[in-house]
Design a protein around this motif. Structure first.
Motif, PDB file in Angstrom:
ATOM      1  N   SER A  44       0.854  -1.232   0.083  1.00  0.00           N
ATOM      2  CA  SER A  44      -0.049   0.106   0.021  1.00  0.00           C
ATOM      3  C   SER A  44       0.851   1.326  -0.019  1.00  0.00           C
ATOM      4  O   SER A  44       1.998   1.403   0.523  1.00  0.00           O
ATOM      5  N   CYS A  45       0.289   2.296  -0.620  1.00  0.00           N
ATOM      6  CA  CYS A  45       1.131   3.639  -0.844  1.00  0.00           C
ATOM      7  C   CYS A  45      -0.060   4.735  -0.390  1.00  0.00           C
ATOM      8  O   CYS A  45      -1.087   4.604  -0.502  1.00  0.00           O
ATOM      9  N   SER A  46       0.614   5.685   0.415  1.00  0.00           N
ATOM     10  CA  SER A  46      -0.257   6.567   0.993  1.00  0.00           C
ATOM     11  C   SER A  46       0.387   8.203   0.739  1.00  0.00           C
ATOM     12  O   SER A  46       1.414   8.353   0.068  1.00  0.00           O
ATOM     13  N   MET A  47      -0.452   9.188   1.162  1.00  0.00           N
ATOM     14  CA  MET A  47      -0.248  10.433   1.326  1.00  0.00           C
ATOM     15  C   MET A  47       0.741  10.643   2.327  1.00  0.00           C
ATOM     16  O   MET A  47       1.440  12.102   2.375  1.00  0.00           O
ATOM     17  N   ASP A  48       1.071   9.791   3.363  1.00  0.00           N
ATOM     18  CA  ASP A  48       1.913  10.107   4.198  1.00  0.00           C
ATOM     19  C   ASP A  48       3.457   9.871   3.834  1.00  0.00           C
ATOM     20  O   ASP A  48       4.399   9.929   4.508  1.00  0.00           O
ATOM     21  N   SER A  49       3.580   9.817   2.521  1.00  0.00           N
ATOM     22  CA  SER A  49       4.741   9.720   1.706  1.00  0.00           C
ATOM     23  C   SER A  49       5.529   8.218   2.057  1.00  0.00           C
ATOM     24  O   SER A  49       6.757   7.743   1.937  1.00  0.00           O
ATOM     25  N   THR A  50       4.759   7.001   2.620  1.00  0.00           N
ATOM     26  CA  THR A  50       5.354   5.707   2.919  1.00  0.00           C
ATOM     27  C   THR A  50       4.616   4.692   2.174  1.00  0.00           C
ATOM     28  O   THR A  50       3.765   5.038   1.437  1.00  0.00           O
ATOM     29  N   ILE A  51       5.429   3.470   1.759  1.00  0.00           N
ATOM     30  CA  ILE A  51       4.967   2.525   1.415  1.00  0.00           C
ATOM     31  C   ILE A  51       5.054   1.243   2.399  1.00  0.00           C
ATOM     32  O   ILE A  51       6.339   1.271   2.914  1.00  0.00           O
ATOM     33  N   LYS A  52       3.993   0.559   2.596  1.00  0.00           N
ATOM     34  CA  LYS A  52       3.894  -0.506   3.619  1.00  0.00           C
ATOM     35  C   LYS A  52       3.581  -1.724   2.959  1.00  0.00           C
ATOM     36  O   LYS A  52       2.722  -1.831   2.051  1.00  0.00           O
ATOM     37  N   LEU A  53       4.135  -2.727   3.559  1.00  0.00           N
ATOM     38  CA  LEU A  53       4.029  -4.371   3.006  1.00  0.00           C
ATOM     39  C   LEU A  53       3.264  -4.749   4.220  1.00  0.00           C
ATOM     40  O   LEU A  53       3.846  -4.829   5.454  1.00  0.00           O
ATOM     41  N   TRP A  54       2.180  -5.575   4.093  1.00  0.00           N
ATOM     42  CA  TRP A  54       1.353  -6.240   4.731  1.00  0.00           C
ATOM     43  C   TRP A  54       1.272  -7.682   4.584  1.00  0.00           C
ATOM     44  O   TRP A  54       1.206  -8.286   3.566  1.00  0.00           O
ATOM     45  N   ASN A  55       1.459  -8.518   5.852  1.00  0.00           N
ATOM     46  CA  ASN A  55       0.931  -9.948   5.613  1.00  0.00           C
ATOM     47  C   ASN A  55      -0.132 -10.293   6.657  1.00  0.00           C
ATOM     48  O   ASN A  55      -0.023 -10.287   8.003  1.00  0.00           O
ATOM     49  N   ILE A  56      -1.403 -10.177   6.453  1.00  0.00           N
ATOM     50  CA  ILE A  56      -2.596 -10.196   7.099  1.00  0.00           C
ATOM     51  C   ILE A  56      -2.597 -11.400   7.542  1.00  0.00           C
ATOM     52  O   ILE A  56      -3.422 -11.785   8.866  1.00  0.00           O
ATOM     53  N   TRP A  57      -2.162 -12.626   7.197  1.00  0.00           N
ATOM     54  CA  TRP A  57      -2.006 -13.982   7.901  1.00  0.00           C
ATOM     55  C   TRP A  57      -1.116 -14.238   8.624  1.00  0.00           C
ATOM     56  O   TRP A  57      -0.195 -15.379   8.407  1.00  0.00           O
ATOM     57  N   THR A  58      -0.813 -13.604  10.040  1.00  0.00           N
ATOM     58  CA  THR A  58       0.333 -13.837  10.821  1.00  0.00           C
ATOM     59  C   THR A  58      -0.164 -13.395  12.068  1.00  0.00           C
ATOM     60  O   THR A  58      -1.098 -12.656  12.183  1.00  0.00           O
ATOM     61  N   GLN A  59       0.377 -14.147  13.119  1.00  0.00           N
ATOM     62  CA  GLN A  59      -0.012 -13.834  14.357  1.00  0.00           C
ATOM     63  C   GLN A  59       0.847 -12.662  14.995  1.00  0.00           C
ATOM     64  O   GLN A  59       0.848 -12.250  15.992  1.00  0.00           O
ATOM     65  N   LEU A  60       2.060 -12.409  14.315  1.00  0.00           N
ATOM     66  CA  LEU A  60       2.840 -11.351  14.727  1.00  0.00           C
ATOM     67  C   LEU A  60       2.370  -9.955  14.105  1.00  0.00           C
ATOM     68  O   LEU A  60       1.110  -9.784  13.352  1.00  0.00           O
ATOM     69  N   ASP A  61       3.063  -8.907  14.278  1.00  0.00           N
ATOM     70  CA  ASP A  61       2.930  -7.603  13.632  1.00  0.00           C
ATOM     71  C   ASP A  61       2.560  -7.666  12.173  1.00  0.00           C
ATOM     72  O   ASP A  61       3.363  -8.250  11.293  1.00  0.00           O
ATOM     73  N   SER A  62       1.482  -7.268  11.657  1.00  0.00           N
ATOM     74  CA  SER A  62       1.267  -7.644  10.094  1.00  0.00           C
ATOM     75  C   SER A  62       1.914  -6.677   9.244  1.00  0.00           C
ATOM     76  O   SER A  62       2.150  -7.187   8.081  1.00  0.00           O
ATOM     77  N   CYS A  63       2.548  -5.523   9.855  1.00  0.00           N
ATOM     78  CA  CYS A  63       3.231  -4.694   8.911  1.00  0.00           C
ATOM     79  C   CYS A  63       4.826  -5.274   8.927  1.00  0.00           C
ATOM     80  O   CYS A  63       5.525  -5.164   9.727  1.00  0.00           O
ATOM     81  N   VAL A  64       5.074  -6.043   7.919  1.00  0.00           N
ATOM     82  CA  VAL A  64       6.274  -6.700   7.603  1.00  0.00           C
ATOM     83  C   VAL A  64       7.384  -5.789   7.191  1.00  0.00           C
ATOM     84  O   VAL A  64       8.530  -6.218   7.300  1.00  0.00           O
ATOM     85  N   GLN A  65       7.296  -4.637   6.711  1.00  0.00           N
ATOM     86  CA  GLN A  65       8.126  -3.592   5.942  1.00  0.00           C
ATOM     87  C   GLN A  65       7.837  -2.309   5.765  1.00  0.00           C
ATOM     88  O   GLN A  65       6.385  -2.217   5.422  1.00  0.00           O
ATOM     89  N   MET A  66       8.209  -1.217   6.098  1.00  0.00           N
ATOM     90  CA  MET A  66       7.796   0.041   5.741  1.00  0.00           C
ATOM     91  C   MET A  66       9.114   0.619   4.985  1.00  0.00           C
ATOM     92  O   MET A  66      10.159   0.709   5.486  1.00  0.00           O
ATOM     93  N   LEU A  67       8.713   1.351   3.720  1.00  0.00           N
ATOM     94  CA  LEU A  67       9.806   1.668   3.031  1.00  0.00           C
ATOM     95  C   LEU A  67       9.347   3.282   2.729  1.00  0.00           C
ATOM     96  O   LEU A  67       8.535   3.873   2.630  1.00  0.00           O
ATOM     97  N   SER A  68      10.564   3.881   3.555  1.00  0.00           N
ATOM     98  CA  SER A  68      10.645   5.342   3.496  1.00  0.00           C
ATOM     99  C   SER A  68      11.452   6.194   2.561  1.00  0.00           C
ATOM    100  O   SER A  68      12.606   6.487   2.578  1.00  0.00           O
ATOM    101  N   VAL A  69      11.136   5.881   1.293  1.00  0.00           N
ATOM    102  CA  VAL A  69      11.998   6.338   0.022  1.00  0.00           C
ATOM    103  C   VAL A  69      11.448   7.542  -0.725  1.00  0.00           C
ATOM    104  O   VAL A  69      12.381   7.901  -1.490  1.00  0.00           O
ATOM    105  N   HIS A  70      10.510   8.093  -0.483  1.00  0.00           N
ATOM    106  CA  HIS A  70      10.032   9.396  -0.950  1.00  0.00           C
ATOM    107  C   HIS A  70       9.910  10.429   0.253  1.00  0.00           C
ATOM    108  O   HIS A  70       9.713  10.159   1.394  1.00  0.00           O
ATOM    109  N   THR A  71       9.994  11.752  -0.228  1.00  0.00           N
ATOM    110  CA  THR A  71       9.921  12.656   0.822  1.00  0.00           C
ATOM    111  C   THR A  71       8.353  13.547   0.727  1.00  0.00           C
ATOM    112  O   THR A  71       7.981  14.260   1.697  1.00  0.00           O
ATOM    113  N   LYS A  72       7.656  12.962  -0.418  1.00  0.00           N
ATOM    114  CA  LYS A  72       6.127  13.473  -0.407  1.00  0.00           C
ATOM    115  C   LYS A  72       5.420  12.339  -0.834  1.00  0.00           C
ATOM    116  O   LYS A  72       5.564  11.234  -0.791  1.00  0.00           O
TER     117      LYS A  72
END
Length: 485
Positions: free
Chosen positions: A204-232
């Motif tokens: 998923s990508c957002s107006m908050d300038s981040t890209i997040k990767l989700w694993n919805i079928w896990t008992q741990l934290d579902s956000c497995v990676q966050m990419l902050s490669v843009h400034t806007k």
């Protein structure tokens, strides 16, 4: 024997008195320095060595053999007896056997309690990263913001594997909400499932300038990676053919390719204006295409300093909203936000990819904007989301024209950049709406089948799972993400 072993004799006479069959072990004086290179004179050797005295030969039993030990006859060794030697040997053997017994019990205990799933989770929780940061086990989250994660990202998930090579063409509309997450701090613009092998990962990508990767079928934290490669704000994303890299387009006037596992930027493409859409070339993964203001640019990843092709028109055609390429990559369709006075000239345009020539700019005649486009997975048809509160259908064969006998028109957009998607078998069309609902249409007839009421204020984008026939993800204007099944 002494010359071979390198031991020094303490007395020449003692050597002649030793039994021939018994092996002799001599204690080397601690102050003696070996002359390996022949640099020390004989006088220096004699002056540095200990004075030589009488010796006593003692027979010591070592299991099956008996060894004769030659001990200097001095006051330091006078109290040493054979019983003391045997006592020291027995204590050493008991310590060694106790150590082996302890290790054996520990190994059998761990083997009896072995649990593949639990052991894997334990290794993840007790990772070096969590111990360094003094984080409690239940609060452990994967390392993010461009660092290598401790959790494995790329594997075939157990939910995906049974249907990965299935030839079934069944499709079913989701009935219940399976997963929900606050998602991002800003509006979530795009949702993209990974390739079928790694389709447990949702990007998923957002107006908050981040890209997040989700694993919805896990008992741990579902956000497995966050990419902050843009400034806007990040407007669009696309997965590579191997599923390990992601292409992104941003308002910071750049698009970039990021290694998902390492979180590092591989290549960055500079632009002169906002980048609002991006796609990989379907035939050549070294090429990508991006849309910005009055331009469509093709980039070669091996030379990222400047585009290898630029698509321009004699007139301005506005900010490019979306781009799609045909299966062979020979034709490009683009839609923009520019409207003329009397018709939607240049709103939906068809380009020849090899030459950059406009094949048609009079495809869509209604006075609305086209904001999203999808190519049908089985039919040579293009579906396009219009600001006129409907999804239009176009032919991909010349002459390119709108099929006016069929529209999908029960949802409302109210100038939001509402997305839509088509099921993998091409039977169901899903669309978001400004009311936070998911509208389901039958592709063949255009009939409205069902409406899913989400808890979202605005359903911004829809993404159908490439393998699971009834799994759909939806994003919202407030950043929330839901998965329905």
């Amino acid at each position: 024997m002494d010359a071979i072993l390198g031991y020094a004799s303490s007395n020449d006479e003692s050597d002649t008195n030793e039994p021939e069959e018994a092996s002799v072990v001599r204690l080397q004086p601690s102050g003696y320095k070996c002359d390996y290179f022949g640099l020390v004179s004989e006088s220096e050797k004699l002056s540095e060595s200990h004075p030589v005295g009488n010796t006593v030969v003692t027979n010591v039993s070592t299991g099956d053999n008996e060894v004769s030990v030659e001990i200097p006859d001095s006051s330091f060794w006078s109290d040493l007896k054979e019983t003391d030697i045997h006592k020291f040997q027995n204590e050493s053997e008991r310590n060694v056997s106790a150590g082996h017994s302890k290790m054996k019990n520990l190994s059998s205990k761990n083997k009896s309690r072995f649990n593949p799933i639990g052991d894997k989770r334990k290794r993840q929780i007790n990772s070096p990263t969590s111990s360094r940061n003094n984080v409690k086990p239940h609060e452990v989250t994967p390392s993010i913001s461009g660092s290598l994660t401790d959790r494995k990202l790329f594997f075939v998930h157990s939910k995906v594997q049974p249907l990965l090579h299935s030839k079934s063409k069944l499709s079913k509309i989701p009935s219940s909400r399976e997963w929900t997450n606050p998602g991002h701090a800003g509006a979530t613009n795009r949702l993209k499932w990974n390739i079928p092998n790694y389709s447990h990962i949702l990007a998923s990508c957002s107006m908050d300038s981040t890209i997040k990767l989700w694993n919805i079928w896990t008992q741990l934290d579902s956000c497995v990676q966050m990419l902050s490669v843009h400034t806007k704000a990040v407007r669009d994303i696309a997965w590579s053919s191997d599923g390990r890299q992601i292409l992104s387009a941003s308002y910071d006037r750049s698009s970039c390719i990021t290694d998902v596992e390492r979180g590092s930027v591989i290549t960055r493409f500079p632009h002169n204006s906002y980048v609002t859409c991006c796609k990989y070339h379907p035939e050549n993964q070294h090429l990508s295409i991006t849309g910005s203001h009055n331009q469509i640019q093709t980039w070669d990843h091996r030379s990222p300093t400047k585009p290898c092709k630029i698509f321009t028109y004699k007139d301005k055609f506005g900010q490019v909203q979306d781009i799609v390429l045909t299966e062979d990559g020979s034709t490009v369709f683009s839609c923009s936000d520019l409207l003329s006075r009397d018709s939607a000239d240049r709103n939906l345009m068809c380009w020849d990819y090899n030459t950059g020539i406009v094949l048609s700019n009079q495809i869509y005649q209604d006075t609305y904007n086209i904001i999203r486009m999808k190519i049908h997975p089985l039919e040579p048809q293009l579906l396009a989301q219009s600001t006129g509160n409907y999804i239009a259908l176009f032919s991909l064969q010349r002459p390119y024209k709108m099929l006016k006998h069929k529209k999908y028109s029960h949802h409302k957009s109210q100038e939001y950049n509402i997305g839509f998607d088509i099921s993998p078998n091409g039977q169901i069309v899903y669309s978001g709406s400004d009311q936070g609902k998911i509208y389901c249409y039958d592709y063949a007839s255009g009939r409205h089948i069902k409406t899913l009421n989400t808890n979202l204020p605005v359903a911004m984008d829809i993404a159908c799972h490439p393998v699971l026939p009834s799994t759909v993800s939806v994003s919202s204007w407030d950043g929330s993400i839901e998965v329905w099944r």
